[in-house]
Design an enzyme around this catalytic site. Structure first.
Site, PDB file in Angstrom:
ATOM      1  CD  GLU A 129      23.115 -40.002 -33.084  1.00  0.00           C
ATOM      2  OE1 GLU A 129      22.924 -41.161 -33.530  1.00  0.00           O
ATOM      3  OE2 GLU A 129      23.879 -39.172 -33.614  1.00  0.00           O
ATOM      4  CD  GLU A 366      24.695 -31.752 -18.472  1.00  0.00           C
ATOM      5  OE1 GLU A 366      25.844 -31.674 -18.051  1.00  0.00           O
ATOM      6  OE2 GLU A 366      24.037 -30.780 -18.908  1.00  0.00           O
ATOM      7  N   GLY A 367      24.724 -37.909 -18.244  1.00  0.00           N
ATOM      8  CA  GLY A 367      25.288 -39.142 -17.712  1.00  0.00           C
ATOM      9  C   GLY A 367      24.467 -39.581 -16.517  1.00  0.00           C
TER      10      GLY A 367
END
Ligand SMILES: Cc1cc2nc3c(=O)[nH]c(=O)nc-3n(C[C@H](O)[C@H](O)[C@H](O)COP(=O)(O)OP(=O)(O)OC[C@H]3O[C@@H](n4cnc5c(N)ncnc54)[C@H](O)[C@@H]3O)c2cc1C
Length: 396
Positions: A129, A366-367
């Site tokens: 978000e 993805e991190g």
């Protein structure tokens, strides 16, 4: 380049050969134009879906090919060596199927998975978000129970395939406040559900054929049978999906690096300065050698983590190591590929400048690679952690 592959069976080798042929013959000629036009190549996913590529590592009873992750990741590498936007899309699609495949009821799986794994329905994974990226527990999107339905409100950011996906795997709060790790649940939301609004795609540095957009939910109403897993299980599902997803991104980064090295080698063998091919100047030859070493290390790290996964052993830390090594490696390799080509490398006449732009995002999504270090260091806090990987592999 079959020699660089480590495969268990001739069938696996045939699948890789097929994917390699499709990528080089059918899709490679389209890449530059789609990327320049920032156009989403939906047809490429249909084509790969027909080959079974969208469900390689999912079991046959779910509609996949039932092959080891090790094979799936090498398939992904082949795709990324030609078209990173598509490879990342395949990886994100697999990520979006994870919740349903691992936590869905039989009825839910039968309803949706065959279409997803065959490529008829393309997925998106919506965890981030605007104020919850590295810290997903900070999410604010809510899903309130209302009779037999849930009503969702909030904004998801950075959704790969946002506005183009056929379904969205969405994490939202069924209880608690932003910051709570509890109270997050997982939902499957078909595109076209009233109240689902996709914003215009972000204008990005790279992966320009892969649309990334915010998705808003405005009183979106969904039947309760669209919840995957139990209430409150969403963050656990999302993070488990990311362990697998990080292997996918590591494979994309390794393939991207290989694509860059292949271009650099071909150029260096032909371009002459001081009356010899530049590959014979030690400064260039050593640079290419370092690129090769980085790729071989990335691939070995990635496949060793994949083997743990295939054996059903814990692999979260190893997936983070693989993502870290492969994506940092890809940034160096693609930057050096531009250097090997000299001025030509800085133009759009060659794909290496695009590869370099594409490598950057792999260190972020993805991190981020800072978050991968957080994951790895947390595993190292456990007693005896340092020896766990080698022990697991030795016992396997
Ligand atoms: C092209 C693209 C596609 C994406 N696709 C998806 C998708 O499909 N689905 C999805 O859910 N998300 C997606 N993302 C989101 C992506 O996963 C996040 O951008 C990423 O996790 C980082 O979050 P953030 O951008 O909010 O950065 P922030 O969390 O704000 O981080 C900013 C910086 O602070 C660092 N940082 C933060 N916390 C720490 C810490 N504890 N220790 C050290 N450093 C820290 C970060 O490493 C980073 O350098 C996508 C993003 C992009 C750009």
């Amino acid at each position: 380049m079959p020699a660089r592959r480590i495969l268990e069976s001739p069938e696996h080798a045939e699948l890789l050969e097929l994917v390699r042929t499709v990528m080089s013959k059918q899709l490679a000629p389209q890449v530059a134009q789609y990327e320049a036009d920032e156009r989403f190549p939906r047809e490429a996913f249909r084509l790969l879906g027909e080959l079974g590529v969208l469900g390689v590592a999912y079991s046959e009873d779910l509609g996949g090919l039932g092959l080891p992750s090790e094979v799936y990741l090498q398939v992904l590498e082949e795709i990324a060596a030609v078209w990173a936007s598509v490879a990342v899309g395949v990886s994100v699609h697999a990520l979006s199927c994870f919740a349903l495949a691992t936590r869905g009821t039989k009825a839910q799986q039968q309803r949706w998975l065959p279409k997803m794994l065959s490529g008829t329905m393309l997925g998106a994974y919506s965890l981030s978000e605007p104020h919850a990226g590295s810290d997903p527990a900070a999410m604010a999107t809510t899903a309130r129970r209302d009779g037999d339905d849930y009503v969702l409100n909030g904004t998801k950011a950075w959704v790969t395939h946002g506005g183009y996906a056929d379904f969205y795997t969405v994490m939202a709060r069924t209880s608690g406040q932003p910051g709570d790790r509890e109270g997050i649940s997982c939902f499957l939301i078909p595109a076209g559900t009233p109240g689902l609004i996709a914003d215009e795609p972000e204008r990005k540095m790279g992966l320009t054929a892969s649309p990334t957009a915010s998705i808003r939910f405005e009183n979106l109403r969904i039947p309760a049978d669209h919840r995957i897993g139990d209430e409150g299980e969403g963050l656990k599902i999302a993070l488990a999906a990311l362990d697998a997803g990080r292997l996918g991104i590591a494979a994309c980064a390794t393939g991207l690096s290989q694509g860059a090295l292949d271009v650099a080698i071909a150029y260096a063998q032909n371009r002459e300065t001081f009356e010899r091919p530049i590959i014979q100047h030690q400064g260039i030859g050593f640079m290419l050698a370092d690129m090769q070493a980085a790729i071989v290390s990335s691939r070995a790290t990635l496949l060793s983590a994949a083997r743990l996964k295939d054996l059903g052993l814990p692999y979260a830390s190893e997936a983070s190591v693989a993502k870290l090594i492969a994506t940092d490696g890809a940034m160096r390799v693609t930057t050096d590929a531009v250097q090997v080509l000299g001025g030509a490398g800085y133009t759009r006449d060659f794909p290496v400048e695009r590869f370099m732009r594409e490598a950057k995002i792999m260190q972020i999504f993805e991190g981020t690679n800072q978050i991968q270090r957080v994951v790895i260091s947390r595993h190292l806090e456990r007693p005896g952690a340092g020896a766990i990987v080698s022990k697991q592999l030795a016992l396997a």
